[in-house]
Design a protein around this motif. Structure first.
Motif, short mmCIF file in Angstrom:
data_model
loop_
_atom_site.label_atom_id
_atom_site.label_comp_id
_atom_site.label_asym_id
_atom_site.label_seq_id
_atom_site.Cartn_x
_atom_site.Cartn_y
_atom_site.Cartn_z
N GLY A 1 3.72 3.83 4.91
CA GLY A 1 2.86 4.36 3.85
C GLY A 1 3.59 4.60 2.55
O GLY A 1 3.01 5.16 1.60
N ASN A 2 4.86 4.20 2.50
CA ASN A 2 5.64 4.26 1.27
C ASN A 2 5.71 5.65 0.65
O ASN A 2 5.79 6.64 1.35
CB ASN A 2 5.14 3.21 0.28
CG ASN A 2 5.60 1.82 0.67
OD1 ASN A 2 6.78 1.52 0.57
ND2 ASN A 2 4.67 1.00 1.15
N TYR A 3 5.64 5.72 -0.71
CA TYR A 3 5.86 6.97 -1.43
C TYR A 3 4.76 7.99 -1.13
O TYR A 3 5.01 9.20 -1.08
CB TYR A 3 5.94 6.71 -2.93
CG TYR A 3 6.95 5.66 -3.28
CD1 TYR A 3 8.31 5.99 -3.39
CD2 TYR A 3 6.58 4.34 -3.46
CE1 TYR A 3 9.25 5.01 -3.69
CE2 TYR A 3 7.51 3.36 -3.75
CZ TYR A 3 8.85 3.69 -3.86
OH TYR A 3 9.78 2.73 -4.15
N THR A 4 3.54 7.51 -0.92
CA THR A 4 2.44 8.42 -0.59
C THR A 4 2.72 9.11 0.73
O THR A 4 2.54 10.33 0.87
CB THR A 4 1.11 7.65 -0.52
OG1 THR A 4 0.84 7.07 -1.81
CG2 THR A 4 -0.03 8.57 -0.13
N GLU A 5 3.18 8.35 1.73
CA GLU A 5 3.50 8.94 3.03
C GLU A 5 4.69 9.89 2.91
O GLU A 5 4.70 10.96 3.53
CB GLU A 5 3.81 7.84 4.03
CG GLU A 5 4.08 8.36 5.44
CD GLU A 5 4.41 7.27 6.44
OE1 GLU A 5 4.43 7.56 7.65
OE2 GLU A 5 4.69 6.13 6.01
N THR B 1 0.84 -1.20 0.00
CA THR B 1 0.00 0.00 0.00
C THR B 1 0.88 1.25 0.00
O THR B 1 1.89 1.31 0.71
CB THR B 1 -0.89 0.02 1.26
OG1 THR B 1 -1.73 -1.14 1.24
CG2 THR B 1 -1.76 1.27 1.29
N GLY B 2 0.52 2.22 -0.85
CA GLY B 2 1.27 3.46 -0.91
C GLY B 2 2.38 3.47 -1.95
O GLY B 2 3.10 4.46 -2.08
N THR B 3 2.53 2.37 -2.71
CA THR B 3 3.56 2.33 -3.74
C THR B 3 3.05 2.89 -5.07
O THR B 3 3.74 2.78 -6.09
CB THR B 3 4.12 0.91 -3.95
OG1 THR B 3 3.03 -0.02 -4.10
CG2 THR B 3 4.96 0.48 -2.75
N GLN B 4 1.86 3.46 -5.06
CA GLN B 4 1.33 4.22 -6.20
C GLN B 4 1.32 3.41 -7.49
O GLN B 4 1.82 3.81 -8.53
CB GLN B 4 2.10 5.53 -6.36
CG GLN B 4 1.99 6.41 -5.12
CD GLN B 4 2.67 7.75 -5.27
OE1 GLN B 4 3.49 7.96 -6.14
NE2 GLN B 4 2.32 8.68 -4.39
N ALA C 1 4.51 -10.02 -14.55
CA ALA C 1 4.30 -9.29 -13.30
C ALA C 1 5.41 -8.26 -13.09
O ALA C 1 6.55 -8.45 -13.49
CB ALA C 1 4.25 -10.26 -12.12
N LEU C 2 5.03 -7.16 -12.44
CA LEU C 2 5.96 -6.08 -12.13
C LEU C 2 5.75 -5.69 -10.67
O LEU C 2 4.68 -5.19 -10.32
CB LEU C 2 5.70 -4.88 -13.05
CG LEU C 2 6.59 -3.64 -12.85
CD1 LEU C 2 8.03 -3.97 -13.19
CD2 LEU C 2 6.08 -2.49 -13.71
N HIS C 3 6.75 -5.94 -9.84
CA HIS C 3 6.64 -5.62 -8.42
C HIS C 3 7.27 -4.26 -8.14
O HIS C 3 8.42 -4.01 -8.50
CB HIS C 3 7.31 -6.68 -7.57
CG HIS C 3 7.16 -6.46 -6.09
ND1 HIS C 3 5.96 -6.67 -5.43
CD2 HIS C 3 8.03 -6.00 -5.16
CE1 HIS C 3 6.10 -6.37 -4.15
NE2 HIS C 3 7.34 -5.95 -3.96
N VAL C 4 6.52 -3.36 -7.51
CA VAL C 4 7.01 -2.03 -7.18
C VAL C 4 7.75 -2.11 -5.83
O VAL C 4 7.15 -2.51 -4.83
CB VAL C 4 5.86 -1.00 -7.07
CG1 VAL C 4 6.43 0.40 -6.85
CG2 VAL C 4 4.98 -1.05 -8.31
N PRO C 5 9.02 -1.77 -5.78
CA PRO C 5 9.76 -1.88 -4.52
C PRO C 5 9.23 -0.91 -3.47
O PRO C 5 8.85 0.21 -3.77
CB PRO C 5 11.20 -1.53 -4.92
CG PRO C 5 11.07 -0.70 -6.16
CD PRO C 5 9.86 -1.24 -6.87
#
Length: 403
Positions: free
Chosen positions: A330-334, A168-171, A284-288
């Motif tokens: 919250g990753n990039y969003t946070e 969640t939060g990796t946009q 598949a593409l995993h967002v780090p």
């Protein structure tokens, strides 16, 4: 001031259109055939192109195709002195914004230009927002960032369904938009259906018509992308039918899905239809997660300040250390929220430790080293087991443990 390139082989048409268009606030330029128009477009960018169809040596349809190949986002309004349905159909298929039959009324022309100008503004705004978000995720020189950028570019060129995963939060929606922008379908429709945001009673109608065929929403993605966000939230009873739908869309619409949950685990638990999973998961593409590339945080922060026209050009040493030590649930969003808050109170051109929210200093929720290492070990075991396709003996051989 917005600009319009008028393309017509009759100079009298240039004069007439110029007299109508300039007073409402547009700069105008002229070309007498498609080849001259293309040369002008190579030298200068125009907001709108208004072109006749019947010209020589290059006609308007050929010009339209060339313009859209060079700039898929170009706004082109076609004009013709002949009410030809085939021409109109072909023009719209090639990506024309509108089609006017001469002689048209002034208010028809003004209405078409006004709608075209509004669409141009909308595309610029959405494009700027998307590129800002996307470039933030891709900022940095870490091996993780470089590897992800390369994998994204490869995924964009494949025609098969794509599954974008990440915390969640990796946009993931921004990543889907970037995949579209880098694909051969750039400029074609990008249609989103978010299973988490849609009401459960509305979702079937967003995907299927009353006879189970693709809905109007799905068909509107023709030749482009259908982005199924949060596909893990699709009700179980719709999943098999959705798998059939995705199969039938092959070649006409590329389907891109996203999920924050482990779909393979959901399949094992009987919560996700295996046929649908295997149809979307081969590519598949995993967002780090941000915690896996904290060395990129200073670069991401500077990119954020630049794109939002904020006066900061550096992170203080203490601020950088504090941000790189935080876990970022919250990753990039946070991160963007933290940067926005820091910019509100920061002074000068450097963000300092005191400008950052207090939560970055709160380490009470951090796990012990033993718990953290156990969590990482379990993640690695699950990754190895997946790579071995569930073969526990083979996985045990790699892990050096008893099967």
């Amino acid at each position: 001031m917005q600009s319009i390139l008028i393309v017509d082989d009759l100079e009298s048409i240039h004069e007439m259109l110029d007299a109508v268009i300039q007073p409402i606030g547009y700069n105008t330029a002229f070309a007498t055939d498609g080849e001259i128009a293309l040369q002008k477009i190579r030298e200068e960018r125009y907001d709108i192109v208004l072109t006749d169809i019947n010209m020589k040596p290059m006609d308007g349809l050929s010009l339209l195709a060339a313009i859209k190949e060079a700039d898929p986002e170009a706004i082109v309004i076609m004009m013709s002195g002949y009410a030809n349905i085939d021409n109109a159909t072909q023009a719209l298929k090639l990506g024309a914004f509108d089609y006017l039959t001469k002689p048209f009324k002034v208010d028809q022309l003004m209405n078409s230009i006004a709608r075209a100008a509004a669409e141009r503004k909308k595309r610029r705004q959405s494009g700027s927002a998307a590129s800002a978000q996307n470039s933030l995720l891709l900022s940095g020189d870490s091996e993780t960032a470089k590897s992800f950028n390369e994998r994204l570019s490869r995924a964009a060129k494949l025609p098969t369904p794509l599954l974008i995963t990440g915390d969640t939060g990796t946009q993931k929606a921004s990543i889907a938009a970037l995949v579209h922008a880098r694909s051969d379908s750039a400029g074609e429709p990008f249609v989103t259906v978010d299973a988490k945001k849609a009401d459960s009673s509305e979702l079937p109608g967003l995907l299927f018509d009353s006879e189970g065929a693709p809905s109007e929403t799905v068909r509107s993605a023709q030749n482009g992308f259908l982005f199924l966000a949060n596909i893990d939230a699709i009700p179980r009873e719709l999943q098999a039918t959705l798998g059939t739908l995705i199969r039938d869309l092959k070649g006409d619409i590329r389907v891109v899905c996203s999920s924050s949950r482990d779909l393979e685990q959901l399949v094992e638990e009987g919560q996700f239809e295996d046929g649908l999973y295997f149809r979307i998961a081969n590519n598949a593409l995993h967002v780090p997660a941000l915690r896996d590339r904290t060395e990129d945080i200073p670069a991401i922060a500077l990119a954020y300040f630049a794109q939002n026209h904020l006066p900061f050009n550096a992170l203080g040493e203490g601020a950088a250390a504090l941000m790189q030590g935080y876990r970022w649930p919250g990753n990039y969003t946070e991160l963007q929220e933290v940067l926005a808050a820091a910019a509100e109170v920061g002074e000068g051109q450097t963000i300092r430790e005191a400008d950052l929210p207090e939560k970055l200093r709160d380490i009470s929720s951090w796990p012990s080293l033993e718990d953290y290492l156990a969590e990482q070990a379990e993640r690695y075991k699950q990754a190895v087991l997946k790579a071995c396709q569930g073969d526990q003996g083979k996985a045990a051989s790699i892990l050096g443990t008893a099967p």
